[in-house]
Design a protein around this motif. Structure first.
Motif, PDB file in Angstrom:
ATOM      1  N   ARG A   1       7.913  -0.515   8.786  1.00 45.21           N
ATOM      2  CA  ARG A   1       7.505  -1.745   9.454  1.00 45.21           C
ATOM      3  C   ARG A   1       6.421  -2.469   8.653  1.00 45.21           C
ATOM      4  O   ARG A   1       6.452  -3.688   8.500  1.00 45.21           O
ATOM      5  CB  ARG A   1       6.997  -1.445  10.872  1.00 45.21           C
ATOM      6  N   GLU A   2       5.448  -1.701   8.139  1.00 48.63           N
ATOM      7  CA  GLU A   2       4.391  -2.325   7.345  1.00 48.63           C
ATOM      8  C   GLU A   2       4.957  -2.923   6.056  1.00 48.63           C
ATOM      9  O   GLU A   2       4.563  -4.012   5.636  1.00 48.63           O
ATOM     10  CB  GLU A   2       3.302  -1.304   7.023  1.00 48.63           C
ATOM     11  N   GLN A   3       5.852  -2.181   5.411  1.00 47.27           N
ATOM     12  CA  GLN A   3       6.446  -2.689   4.180  1.00 47.27           C
ATOM     13  C   GLN A   3       7.286  -3.932   4.468  1.00 47.27           C
ATOM     14  O   GLN A   3       7.230  -4.919   3.713  1.00 47.27           O
ATOM     15  CB  GLN A   3       7.305  -1.609   3.524  1.00 47.27           C
TER      16      GLN A   3
ATOM     17  N   ASP B   1       0.843  -1.202   0.000  1.00 45.79           N
ATOM     18  CA  ASP B   1       0.000   0.000   0.000  1.00 45.79           C
ATOM     19  C   ASP B   1       0.876   1.250   0.000  1.00 45.79           C
ATOM     20  O   ASP B   1       0.943   2.011   0.964  1.00 45.79           O
ATOM     21  CB  ASP B   1      -0.918  -0.010   1.227  1.00 45.79           C
TER      22      ASP B   1
ATOM     23  N   ALA C   1       6.821   3.645  11.020  1.00 46.51           N
ATOM     24  CA  ALA C   1       5.638   2.794  10.853  1.00 46.51           C
ATOM     25  C   ALA C   1       5.501   2.288   9.417  1.00 46.51           C
ATOM     26  O   ALA C   1       5.155   1.122   9.186  1.00 46.51           O
ATOM     27  CB  ALA C   1       4.387   3.547  11.272  1.00 46.51           C
ATOM     28  N   ALA C   2       5.764   3.165   8.439  1.00 45.84           N
ATOM     29  CA  ALA C   2       5.636   2.763   7.039  1.00 45.84           C
ATOM     30  C   ALA C   2       6.629   1.656   6.707  1.00 45.84           C
ATOM     31  O   ALA C   2       6.290   0.685   6.014  1.00 45.84           O
ATOM     32  CB  ALA C   2       5.844   3.963   6.124  1.00 45.84           C
TER      33      ALA C   2
ATOM     34  N   ALA D   1       6.813  -6.083   6.783  1.00 49.77           N
ATOM     35  CA  ALA D   1       5.895  -7.198   7.029  1.00 49.77           C
ATOM     36  C   ALA D   1       5.435  -7.824   5.717  1.00 49.77           C
ATOM     37  O   ALA D   1       5.297  -9.056   5.618  1.00 49.77           O
ATOM     38  CB  ALA D   1       4.693  -6.716   7.843  1.00 49.77           C
ATOM     39  N   GLN D   2       5.211  -7.008   4.692  1.00 53.88           N
ATOM     40  CA  GLN D   2       4.778  -7.549   3.401  1.00 53.88           C
ATOM     41  C   GLN D   2       5.930  -8.282   2.708  1.00 53.88           C
ATOM     42  O   GLN D   2       5.717  -9.323   2.076  1.00 53.88           O
ATOM     43  CB  GLN D   2       4.215  -6.439   2.512  1.00 53.88           C
TER      44      GLN D   2
ATOM     45  N   ARG E   1      -0.562   4.729   0.965  1.00 50.07           N
ATOM     46  CA  ARG E   1      -0.732   4.885   2.414  1.00 50.07           C
ATOM     47  C   ARG E   1       0.613   5.124   3.085  1.00 50.07           C
ATOM     48  O   ARG E   1       0.754   5.996   3.940  1.00 50.07           O
ATOM     49  CB  ARG E   1      -1.407   3.631   2.979  1.00 50.07           C
ATOM     50  N   TRP E   2       1.623   4.373   2.686  1.00 52.64           N
ATOM     51  CA  TRP E   2       2.923   4.490   3.330  1.00 52.64           C
ATOM     52  C   TRP E   2       3.550   5.858   3.104  1.00 52.64           C
ATOM     53  O   TRP E   2       4.240   6.391   3.974  1.00 52.64           O
ATOM     54  CB  TRP E   2       3.852   3.383   2.826  1.00 52.64           C
TER      55      TRP E   2
END
Length: 330
Positions: free
Chosen positions: A85-87, A71, A82-83, A89-90, A74-75
């Motif tokens: 960390r989400e990336q 996403d 935080a961005a 995780a993917q 969004r990032w």
């Protein structure tokens, strides 16, 4: 699907990763190769790494087992770590899926990184648009005519197995929505997509109005479609539905059409994927690489801007396609 799958997938059921982040029309073109792989390997696990916007086009259980969403929009709006960390995780989700082979059909550094970090045992990239992408996944040597994006992706897929190019890709089943639109718009339905992502690709509303005027006929309904912010068509016999539908519903309206007319944008590729005749007004992009992949298509290419094209040429191409369609169905 949780956990890491067992090592050593069977040849008849390989674990395949497709990386194509964007855009919507490009993901539709990549679906031809994904469809060929699915038909060759019905038991395969196919994952697709993609940005959020094209998800409704390819989140089809018959085609893809798991969609891993990157996403990026969004990032970009997030602050701090935080961005990342989400990336991360993917990226790790891709790695957990233990792919035997991965394809990068885009070749940007962002997609190259996803393919490299996936840990796929074999990595195949169709191109590299920058030095980082070239370093991470050197482009594969592809055989045959690979000018068009569909043919290029198919050539890459054939590196793992002999494959036939499907007539059309696996797409979302929209039968109920299509039937509803055909009931709402009886007779001949022509849809016109009014917008495009870049200014050079946009055909002026006044020119679309000229096209509509040339296609008005008894028993024909012309519906304008587009996303939020796209222009309506200033013509009293055009039904303006611009901005009214989400992506899936817009796709259903295109699929219900007897003819679709658009600039070089995603709905033209949707029309081709659903077997709908399509007229495309091109601008800076090369039609031989990016045209809708269909024998029921016409390209209008008047110059480097869509507005360089003449509405009369669009009308003539549309009328030709409609006549051919009527002749073939009679």
């Amino acid at each position: 699907m949780a956990g890491r799958p067992p090592q050593g997938a069977a040849v008849s059921a390989p674990r395949i990763l497709v990386v194509r982040f964007a855009a919507i029309g490009d993901c539709v073109m990549a679906a031809w190769a994904a469809t060929a792989l699915r038909r060759q390997f019905p038991e395969a696990f196919i994952g697709w790494a993609v940005q959020r916007e094209p998800v409704p086009v390819l989140a089809v259980p018959d085609l893809v087992n798991e969609v891993v969403v990157f996403d990026r929009r969004r990032w970009k709006n997030m602050s701090g770590p935080a961005a990342f960390r989400e990336q991360w995780a993917q990226w790790m989700r891709l790695r957990q899926l233990n792919f035997d082979v991965g394809f990068d059909f885009q070749g940007h550094s962002k997609t190259a990184l996803a393919l490299r970090l996936s840990g796929a045992k074999r990595r195949i990239s169709t191109r590299a648009t920058d030095a980082l992408a070239r370093t991470l996944n050197p482009p594969a040597a592809l055989a045959g005519d690979v000018t068009h994006e569909v043919d290029r992706a198919m050539a890459a897929a054939r590196l793992i197995s002999p494959l036939e190019t499907p007539e059309r890709p696996i797409m979302p089943n929209l039968d109920a929505e299509v039937a509803a639109f055909r009931a709402e718009f009886p007779g001949r339905l022509i849809t016109i997509q009014t917008g495009a992502t870049e200014s050079v690709k946009r055909f002026a509303p006044e020119k679309w109005a000229e096209v509509a005027a040339g296609l008005v006929a008894p028993g024909t309904q012309i519906v304008a479609v587009g996303g939020p912010g796209d222009p309506e068509i200033p013509h009293d016999q055009v039904i303006n539905r611009v901005g009214a539908y989400d992506l899936r519903t817009s796709m259903a309206l295109v699929a219900a059409s007897h003819l679709h007319v658009a600039a070089d944008t995603g709905t033209g590729h949707m029309a081709a994927a659903y077997g709908v005749p399509v007229v495309s007004v091109f601008s800076k992009n090369r039609p031989e690489r990016f045209r809708p992949y269909t024998t029921q298509g016409r390209i209008i290419h008047g110059g480097m801007r869509a507005d360089d094209s003449d509405p009369a040429d669009v009308i003539h191409a549309a009328q030709e396609l409609l006549e051919e369609t009527c002749a073939s169905s009679s």
